[in-house]
Enzyme design. Structure first.
Site, PDB file in Angstrom:
ATOM      1  N   GLU A   4      -9.990   5.537   7.065  1.00  0.00           N
ATOM      2  CA  GLU A   4      -8.560   5.844   7.111  1.00  0.00           C
ATOM      3  C   GLU A   4      -8.165   7.187   6.503  1.00  0.00           C
ATOM      4  O   GLU A   4      -7.255   7.842   7.018  1.00  0.00           O
ATOM      5  CB  GLU A   4      -7.781   4.722   6.408  1.00  0.00           C
ATOM      6  CG  GLU A   4      -7.930   3.392   7.116  1.00  0.00           C
ATOM      7  CD  GLU A   4      -7.340   2.250   6.318  1.00  0.00           C
ATOM      8  OE1 GLU A   4      -7.947   1.860   5.309  1.00  0.00           O
ATOM      9  OE2 GLU A   4      -6.269   1.760   6.689  1.00  0.00           O
ATOM     10  N   ARG A  31       0.834  -1.211   0.000  1.00  0.00           N
ATOM     11  CA  ARG A  31       0.000   0.000   0.000  1.00  0.00           C
ATOM     12  C   ARG A  31       0.872   1.266   0.000  1.00  0.00           C
ATOM     13  O   ARG A  31       0.475   2.304  -0.536  1.00  0.00           O
ATOM     14  CB  ARG A  31      -1.001   0.004   1.154  1.00  0.00           C
ATOM     15  CG  ARG A  31      -2.116   1.020   0.959  1.00  0.00           C
ATOM     16  CD  ARG A  31      -3.179   0.939   2.034  1.00  0.00           C
ATOM     17  NE  ARG A  31      -4.290   0.070   1.704  1.00  0.00           N
ATOM     18  CZ  ARG A  31      -5.331   0.401   0.932  1.00  0.00           C
ATOM     19  NH1 ARG A  31      -5.392   1.608   0.383  1.00  0.00           N
ATOM     20  NH2 ARG A  31      -6.300  -0.444   0.688  1.00  0.00           N
TER      21      ARG A  31
HETATM   22  N1  LUZ Z   1      -5.622  -4.579   5.495  1.00  0.00           N
HETATM   23  C1  LUZ Z   1      -5.358  -5.464   4.517  1.00  0.00           C
HETATM   24  C2  LUZ Z   1      -5.730  -3.278   5.241  1.00  0.00           C
HETATM   25  O1  LUZ Z   1      -5.246  -6.640   4.798  1.00  0.00           O
HETATM   26  N2  LUZ Z   1      -5.258  -5.031   3.256  1.00  0.00           N
HETATM   27  C3  LUZ Z   1      -5.364  -3.735   2.922  1.00  0.00           C
HETATM   28  O2  LUZ Z   1      -5.272  -3.394   1.752  1.00  0.00           O
HETATM   29  C4  LUZ Z   1      -5.603  -2.813   3.950  1.00  0.00           C
HETATM   30  N3  LUZ Z   1      -5.691  -1.516   3.686  1.00  0.00           N
HETATM   31  C5  LUZ Z   1      -5.887  -0.674   4.671  1.00  0.00           C
HETATM   32  C6  LUZ Z   1      -6.012  -1.149   5.958  1.00  0.00           C
HETATM   33  N4  LUZ Z   1      -5.942  -2.431   6.238  1.00  0.00           N
HETATM   34 MO1  MOS Z   2      -6.794  -1.275   9.215  1.00  0.00          MO
HETATM   35  S1  MOS Z   2      -5.022  -0.397   9.179  1.00  0.00           S
HETATM   36  O1  MOS Z   2      -7.854  -0.773   8.165  1.00  0.00           O
HETATM   37  O2  MOS Z   2      -7.034  -2.470  10.252  1.00  0.00           O
END
Ligand code: LUZ
Ligand code: MOS
Length: 755
Positions: A705, A304
């Site tokens: 987020e 990410r």
């Molecule tokens: N968790 C995950 C996340 O497993 N994959 C993601 O792309 C993600 N993105 C934001 C927060 N948690």
């Molecule tokens: Mo998250 S960082 O969307 O658990």
């Protein structure tokens, strides 16, 4: 609509893990964590501890009936250490006793002998030594090598962001109960009930259908309980499995801070090239992610970072490379933004450094390069952009020119206090980057009294997802909200859930609720159409009233449901949703990973006290792209909370490990988190509501987020204020910008000259 939990929260009646009444015979678990950050276990002596009062049993890896493995992405994380320890606090043994105090006393009697090995805490050192969690990844667009000669200005530098403690108010914990025939029920403070179920099954060597994981609500998660709740839940389950007794483990604050991972710190290099008109022609970056001692979610976080390496700008030539570096710290993990904020900080640092170099405000470069609809991100997806809309609206509604003039006037007149301002435009991709995780299920029951019970895979952790699920059902059925109850998240009712994460929970689960409700509604409409002998499309329900040809008839929701039962119509439905159109190919690093992006622009104004180095955030003014918000109160709360959490990360929160890998900032006395005084004196949120189609639930874009990243503007506003006092201040691009660092910027020696 108000958050449906606000009443019980206020009265202290909401039920968290520690509010679950204790069952007779409950035992209490406590992990013995490694006192060393890296080494070989030579001897573990439990004999004295085992004799302590109240101790029922002490477990080690030898007691694991299945696989001693809880790694989610890479199988590199044992539940209990076998022959090596990799970080301080790594669980080595589990004491189960009749009380927490007795468990604590027994822990002190455990003796461990460890042969120390070299400790790495710095990700760059890890990379140099080849200690990588996964192979590095590179995203490319165009060709940076061909682009550098075309640039009028090239600026290079280093940018560093520190970690961040999740500091959910409710610490990690779980409570497990024996069921019949070897099955186990686990109440867990987890964002990912299925992750707990899946890994408990692996560790215990039993099928997933024997494990019921139930979650009522969490007192905050922020990513810290996406994967890292599993450890504690499985330790409890291990105790219950062997002893057939209820086992509870609720971490105290210092234990939680010491033993769990945090936001991944990053140390990055950047190079940015602009043409004469300030167009960004090329951007090259290298990220060193401090993963800690095991993969946990770090490879996904890393990915990410790359997806957000160009933030909300269009750059035609990009090369972004990321290394996930293994160190001897607790495994770092998901944290609101999931690597995105770390990536976005780097390109913002590059832009600000280029602006300083050119003697212009950064916003001249920022505004010039906002991504437009149709522009390509480095990973191949084309933008549906609201970036300019947000920026232009911010300038209009907040009269930014006036703010700038006001700051100039203030700074000209004031010696001790200086003001600074910064824009922070954001762009965040909504969807799990791992495409298969983008699916969800919902189970909707309509009971004979007309009340409705809903289960989904969504975990309520304060973000208001239950309220949104309720709104979706109330909208589809057109019934009063008080008819609907959102039930706990439970792996026996909803299978194979993705964690509540990635800002996508309301979208995915909400669409599943919508699908299930629509299926029931269709059957009810069919029944009413037969009763009134009219075509189905002439029947509707509005405010609990059946309408025929758009006119109310003497037939309401309660009667409809009673008839439905008598006529043996199915009043329950299981809905499944998988957003269409998502794909990604990690071989080419191209695809369409996100359902959509969320955009926004914030303007932050700060004042520093040049005597003390202290500061206040005067205001943060935000234009945020909501699509069409379905709940303005909840969404406003998410923006305010995310912003303040981002400000904390950028300014106050300083995680310190010493060279032995020991966490020094292990309590709230040594780790400063935002309080009421750190909240901006003014937060002004302008809702950019658009009628455009999007893939969000009821067109209400994800809001979990993205707002955290508005906090990044605070760091740059503080820099600008320092530079208003001392134009040649040399300030590293390194966060957090604590008052000490402000003082260094104001008064630090320009160069250390060797005599
Ligand atoms: N968790 C995950 C996340 O497993 N994959 C993601 O792309 C993600 N993105 C934001 C927060 N948690
Ligand atoms: Mo998250 S960082 O969307 O658990």
């Amino acid at each position: 609509m108000k958050n449906i939990d606000s009443f019980s929260h206020l009265r202290g009646e909401s039920i968290y893990l520690d509010d679950v009444p204790l069952v007779a015979g409950t035992l209490f678990a406590l992990a013995f964590g490694s006192p060393h950050a890296h080494g070989k276990i030579l001897n573990l002596d439990l004999s004295e501890a085992e004799k302590m009062p109240g101790v029922v049993r002490i477990f080690t890896y030898k007691d694991v009936p299945g696989e001693n493995q809880i790694g989610g992405i890479v199988p590199d994380e044992p539940l209990l250490a076998e022959h090596h320890v990799h970080f301080q606090g790594m669980p080595v043994a589990l004491v189960v006793a009749e009380s927490v105090e007795e468990a604590r006393n027994a822990i002190k009697k455990i003796k461990i002998e460890i042969e120390p090995l070299h400790i790495i805490t710095d990700p760059r050192e890890a990379r140099a030594k080849g200690e990588l969690i996964v192979p590095p990844r590179t995203f490319t667009l165009g060709n940076v090598e061909n682009a550098w000669p075309l640039c009028a200005h090239i600026v290079e530098g280093v940018a560093e962001t520190n970690g961040q403690e999740h500091l959910y108010i409710e610490t990690q914990g779980a409570y497990s109960f024996p069921l019949e025939n070897g099955s186990i029920r686990i109440i867990s403070s987890t964002q990912g009930p299925t992750a707990v179920q899946r890994h408990a099954a692996i560790v215990l060597g039993i099928p997933m259908h024997m494990l019921e994981v139930d979650v009522t609500r969490l007192g905050g998660g922020f990513g810290g309980k996406e994967d890292q709740a599993s450890m504690w839940a499985i330790l409890c389950a291990l105790g219950t499995h062997h002893l057939r007794k209820p086992v509870k483990y609720s971490l105290d604050r210092m234990e939680d801070m010491r033993m769990t991972g945090k936001r991944n710190p990053y140390s990055s290099d950047f190079k940015i090239g602009l043409d004469k008109e300030l167009n960004i022609i090329a951007f090259e970056s290298t990220y060193h992610q401090n993963a800690g001692a095991a993969a946990d979610l770090s490879p996904a976080v890393l990915e990410r970072t790359l997806f957000h390496s160009t933030n909300t700008y269009f750059v035609p030539n990009v090369k972004a490379t990321a290394y996930s570096c293994r160190t001897n710290l607790p495994p770092n993990t998901a944290f609101r933004g999931f690597g995105g904020p770390q990536g976005m900080f780097v390109i913002e640092a590059a832009i600000h450094k280029a602006a300083s170099h050119l003697g212009i405000p950064a916003w001249e470069i920022q505004s010039k390069n906002l991504i437009q609809t149709g522009d390509e991100f480095p990973f191949g997806q084309k933008a549906e952009s609201e970036a300019s809309e947000c920026w232009v609206t911010a300038n209009q509604v907040f009269e930014t020119e006036k703010i700038q003039n006001g700051i100039e006037k203030f700074n000209a007149e004031s010696i001790r206090f200086k003001k600074g301002m910064a824009y922070m435009p954001i762009c965040f991709g909504i969807s799990f980057t791992k495409t298969p995780m983008n699916q969800a299920r919902a189970l909707v029951h309509v009971y004979t009294d007309g009340s409705i019970g809903i289960s989904t895979g969504a975990v309520e952790m304060g973000q208001g997802v239950n309220t949104k699920m309720l709104q979706v059902a109330a909208h589809v059925f057109s019934v009063e909200a008080n008819r609907i109850k959102i039930h706990t998240t439970n792996t026996f009712r909803i299978s194979n859930t993705s964690p509540s994460a990635a800002s996508a929970t309301a979208d995915l689960n909400g669409k599943a609720v919508e699908i299930a409700c629509n299926a029931i509604l269709k059957r009810l409409i069919q029944m009413a159409a037969e009763k009134y002998e009219v075509p189905e499309n002439e029947v509707s329900i509005e405010n609990e009233q059946v309408l025929i040809f758009g006119k109310p008839v003497n037939y309401n929701w309660s009667q409809l449901i009673q008839d439905g039962y008598l006529k043996r119509v199915a009043l329950s439905e299981h809905g499944h949703y998988a957003p269409p159109g998502l794909h990604y190919d990690p071989k080419t690093e191209k695809g369409h990973p996100f359902a959509y992006h969320v955009y926004g622009t914030s303007i932050t104004e700060v004042t520093i006290d040049c005597l003390r180095g202290t500061y206040v955030v005067d205001s943060v003014k935000i234009v945020h792209d909501f699509g069409m918000s379905m709940n303005v109160r909840i969404d406003r709360g998410q923006i305010e909370g995310g912003l303040v959490q981002g400000i904390g990360w950028m300014t106050l929160e300083e995680i310190v490990y010493d060279e032995t890998g020991r966490l020094r900032s292990n309590a709230l006395s040594t780790y400063k988190v935002p309080d009421i005084y750190s909240v901006p004196k003014e937060i002004d949120i302008h809702f950019l509501q658009t009628k455009k189609e999007n893939m969000a639930i009821l067109r209400s874009k994800a809001v979990g987020e993205p707002p955290l990243m508005y906090g990044i503007g605070t760091y740059f506003a503080l820099r600008n204020a320092i530079q208003a006092y001392r134009s040649d201040a040399e300030i590293p691009y390194s966060t957090p910008m604590t008052p000490e660092k402000v003082l260094m910027g104001l008064y630090g020696k320009k160069e250390v000259v060797n005599a």
